[in-house]
Design an enzyme around this catalytic site. Structure first.
Site, PDB file in Angstrom:
ATOM      1  N   ILE A 353      32.560  42.270  27.317  1.00 35.95           N
ATOM      2  CA  ILE A 353      31.997  42.514  28.655  1.00 35.95           C
ATOM      3  C   ILE A 353      32.988  43.211  29.573  1.00 35.95           C
ATOM      4  O   ILE A 353      32.708  43.422  30.752  1.00 35.95           O
ATOM      5  CB  ILE A 353      31.549  41.187  29.308  1.00 35.95           C
ATOM      6  CG1 ILE A 353      32.718  40.198  29.391  1.00 35.95           C
ATOM      7  CG2 ILE A 353      30.378  40.595  28.543  1.00 35.95           C
ATOM      8  CD1 ILE A 353      32.371  38.907  30.090  1.00 35.95           C
ATOM      9  N   THR A 355      37.337  45.129  29.824  1.00 38.29           N
ATOM     10  CA  THR A 355      38.718  45.207  29.360  1.00 38.29           C
ATOM     11  C   THR A 355      39.648  44.922  30.529  1.00 38.29           C
ATOM     12  O   THR A 355      39.402  45.352  31.663  1.00 38.29           O
ATOM     13  CB  THR A 355      39.043  46.593  28.779  1.00 38.29           C
ATOM     14  OG1 THR A 355      38.745  47.592  29.758  1.00 38.29           O
ATOM     15  CG2 THR A 355      38.225  46.845  27.529  1.00 38.29           C
ATOM     16  N   GLY A 357      44.006  44.130  31.765  1.00 37.99           N
ATOM     17  CA  GLY A 357      45.284  44.823  31.705  1.00 37.99           C
ATOM     18  C   GLY A 357      45.922  44.779  30.329  1.00 37.99           C
ATOM     19  O   GLY A 357      46.641  45.693  29.965  1.00 37.99           O
ATOM     20  N   ASP A 475      49.398  40.564  41.972  1.00 36.09           N
ATOM     21  CA  ASP A 475      48.368  41.559  41.666  1.00 36.09           C
ATOM     22  C   ASP A 475      47.025  41.148  42.273  1.00 36.09           C
ATOM     23  O   ASP A 475      45.992  41.171  41.604  1.00 36.09           O
ATOM     24  CB  ASP A 475      48.242  41.748  40.149  1.00 36.09           C
ATOM     25  CG  ASP A 475      47.463  43.019  39.789  1.00 36.09           C
ATOM     26  OD1 ASP A 475      47.232  43.850  40.694  1.00 36.09           O
ATOM     27  OD2 ASP A 475      47.075  43.163  38.613  1.00 36.09           O
TER      28      ASP A 475
END
Length: 646
Positions: A353, A355, A357, A475
């Protein structure tokens, strides 16, 4: 003659009776005096206990005022339990944001204390030696504080202690050998500290000890063979060396003993190791089942097999009934592993479902009906040391934190040929994708957007101010905020998260998503909580605008920019009503304060979280009358003067 004897006996009997009555009265008086003395002593102890509790400052001022007039009312205070004589037996002030040194509590006034729980606070200083006088203490929990210094040897003088939890502090020094004197100890957790030296073999001599966690310390030397009989043992993330002692149980989690050793077969949730591996774990795993099988074969193979079948049926029915994935792993890790492989058809691309990092994300529906998300490293990433470290880091962080707005890690697998993380499934996917899908963005109304921003703030506040050591995500972006079916937000992807070390510079390589990274990071290369604060500000503005605010951020430095606040809001949604407009104005003000170019001028996430939790909101002003320059000035003023609830 008989008459004379009788006349003599009557006075004697009378005198004897009078003497008995007088002695009985004396005895009664003596007993009453003893009762009064005991009562007075008990009352005096209650006064001393109440005063000692009051002097800690760990109870609200209203309680202090009450205590000053009647110390004996301490038994009615929050977290205090007393026995029938009014003596304190339990002190539970966990999760109360207590501050100050632990020694503020005078332990000499609590001879009957059975349970002391001051976990998850901000207590500092050393663990007082005086705790050793609490002879009736059974439970001692001081986890998640900032306690320093060595473990007092006097803890070994607590004859009734059964549970000792000192994890997540800053305790150093070696493990006091006197801990081995605790003959009733069944649970010992010293993990996540700075304890050094060797593991005392005396710990393995504690017969009732069922659980021992010494992980995340600086322990050295060999593993004492005496520890092999402990049911649950975690020695991970230390500097231990040497061979694993014979007889080591498979559930022991000492997965960093020999550096980069493969982790398969050492956790219940791991798949079996390859038959080509020659580690001692593989040999044990092969030898133990054979030995058990042969032993039971002699004492009744039929009985053994029937019980195994009955237990397996119970496990499967319980896992299906509870609908809880942990109910599977707690019994048999191989069942869960096989179910996952079957549910994804060995990670077929049809179940992919998205991708991330460093891997692909799969959707898997287990036989119990649970739906989970699997983040699997590709083979090339699994062989890359950088990706592997990110994988291990995410496991390490997510197994230690729990928050309603942080995605839950349900399990993980580390194997030479297969490495994946198992999360709760988020039906709506990432915030980034939702904002860029017109239909889903329309469903994400203003109230939902405000709640997502607030939830993210609360989660970051928890990571920065309630976790020890502090966790910086590094992040924060709309890609790493996932939404469930109710459009509630959850922070995810902790592969680049960093645990801040207060004794180091915390310099690191560039990490994060372009467009969300704090400007100072480019030239300082130093990670601080203020990096996450800036990224949060970007995400907050992005949620309001419905798109990344790249051009807006660059234009804010221009004094000629005089756009109105309502003009930058997502035009796909109808204008907010007056109540929601208050929230939007508050969010916008906080977001602009977080976007300050100087890190020191940004608020902390704790201030932001508390500002959102407060009931006070800005005055109702039409958003069409507020320019971005006004908003920027207001944000600078608020950040400079300090948030009202910080």
């Amino acid at each position: 003659m008989a008459t004379t004897s009788l006349s003599i006996s009557i006075p004697i009997l009378a005198i004897w009776a009078i003497w008995i009555l007088l002695c009985g009265k004396c005895l009664d008086n003596a007993l009453q005096q003893l009762v009064v003395a005991a009562s007075g002593s008990s009352h005096a102890l209650q006064l001393k206990q109440a005063k000692a509790l009051q002097e800690t400052g760990w109870w609200p001022s209203a309680t202090h005022a009450q205590a000053s007039s009647n110390y004996s009312s301490a038994c009615l205070w929050d977290g205090i339990t007393c026995n029938v004589g009014g003596s304190v037996t339990r002190i539970d002030r966990s999760f109360q944001s207590l501050r100050g040194q632990l020694i503020k509590l005078n332990f000499s006034f609590f001879p009957n204390l059975v349970n002391l729980d001051l976990s998850s606070n901000s207590l500092t200083g050393r663990i007082p030696l005086e705790i050793g006088i609490l002879k009736n203490l059974v439970y001692l929990r001081l986890r998640f504080n900032m306690l320093v210094g060595p473990i007092p040897s006097t803890l070994g003088h607590l004859p009734n202690l059964e549970n000792l939890d000192l994890c997540q502090n800053k305790i150093n020094g070696s493990i006091a050998p006197e801990i081995g004197m605790l003959k009733d100890l069944s649970y010992l957790n010293l993990s996540h500290n700075f304890i050094s030296g060797e593991i005392p073999s005396a710990l393995g001599m504690i017969v009732p000890l069922l659980s021992l966690d010494l992980s995340y310390n600086n322990l050295t030397g060999n593993i004492p063979s005496s520890l092999t009989g402990i049911y649950t043992l975690d020695l991970s993330y230390n500097s231990l060396e040497g061979r694993i002692p014979d007889g080591y149980a498979l559930y022991h989690t000492s997965h960093t003993l020999n550096g980069n050793r493969d982790l398969c077969g050492q956790f219940e949730i791991f798949p079996p190791c390859s038959t080509s591996e020659k580690s001692i774990i593989t040999e044990i795993k092969t030898f133990v089942p054979i030995t058990i099988f042969l032993g039971f074969l002699f004492i009744g193979g039929g009985i053994f097999l029937s019980r195994r079948m009955f237990k397996k049926n119970q496990i499967e029915s319980r896992g299906s009934k509870n609908g809880n994935i942990f109910s599977i792993w707690n019994y048999d890790g191989h069942i869960a592993y096989e179910d996952i492989i079957e549910a994804t058809e060995d990670f077929d691309i049809r179940y992919c479902i998205g991708t991330g990092g460093y891997g692909s994300v799969y959707r898997a529906e287990l036989p119990s009906g649970n739906v989970v998300a699997l983040k699997k490293l590709h083979q090339r990433e699994a062989e890359n040391l950088g990706f592997y470290r990110s994988f291990i880091n995410e496991v390490r962080v997510l197994t230690e934190i729990r928050h309603r707005n942080i995605v839950k890690l349900l399990g993980f697998c580390v194997h030479k040929e297969c490495r994946f993380l198992i999360y709760e499934y988020m039906e709506r996917g990432s915030l980034f994708c939702v904002l860029r899908n017109v239909d889903e963005a329309m469903e994400l109304d203003w109230s939902k957007r405000v709640n997502i921003i607030k939830g993210t703030a609360h989660a970051l506040s928890y990571m920065h101010h309630e976790c020890i050591p502090t966790i910086v995500h590094r992040d924060i972006s709309s890609n790493n905020i996932l939404l469930n079916s109710e459009f509630q937000g959850f922070i995810s992807d902790f592969g680049t998260a960093k645990l801040l070390d207060p004794d180091s510079s915390n310099q690191t390589l560039v990490a994060g998503t372009y467009g969300y990274i704090a400007p100072e990071f480019a030239y300082t290369m130093t990670v601080t909580e203020k990096c996450d604060v800036y990224s949060f500000g970007v995400v907050a503005v992005e949620v309001l605008m419905g798109r990344h605010p790249g051009e807006l951020l660059s234009s804010l430095s221009s004094s000629s920019q005089n756009m109105m606040l309502n003009e930058i809001l997502d035009q796909r949604l109808p204008p907010p009503n007056r109540l929601v407009a208050q929230d939007i104005l508050l969010v916008a003000t906080v977001a602009f304060a977080c976007l300050h170019t100087q890190p020191k001028s940004r608020p902390t996430m704790k201030c932001v979280s508390q500002e959102f939790l407060s009931r006070k909101k800005p005055n109702v002003i039409p958003l069409s009358t507020i320019s971005l320059l006004q908003l920027k000035k207001q944000a600078a003023y608020v950040a400079g003067s300090g948030f009202a609830y910080c």
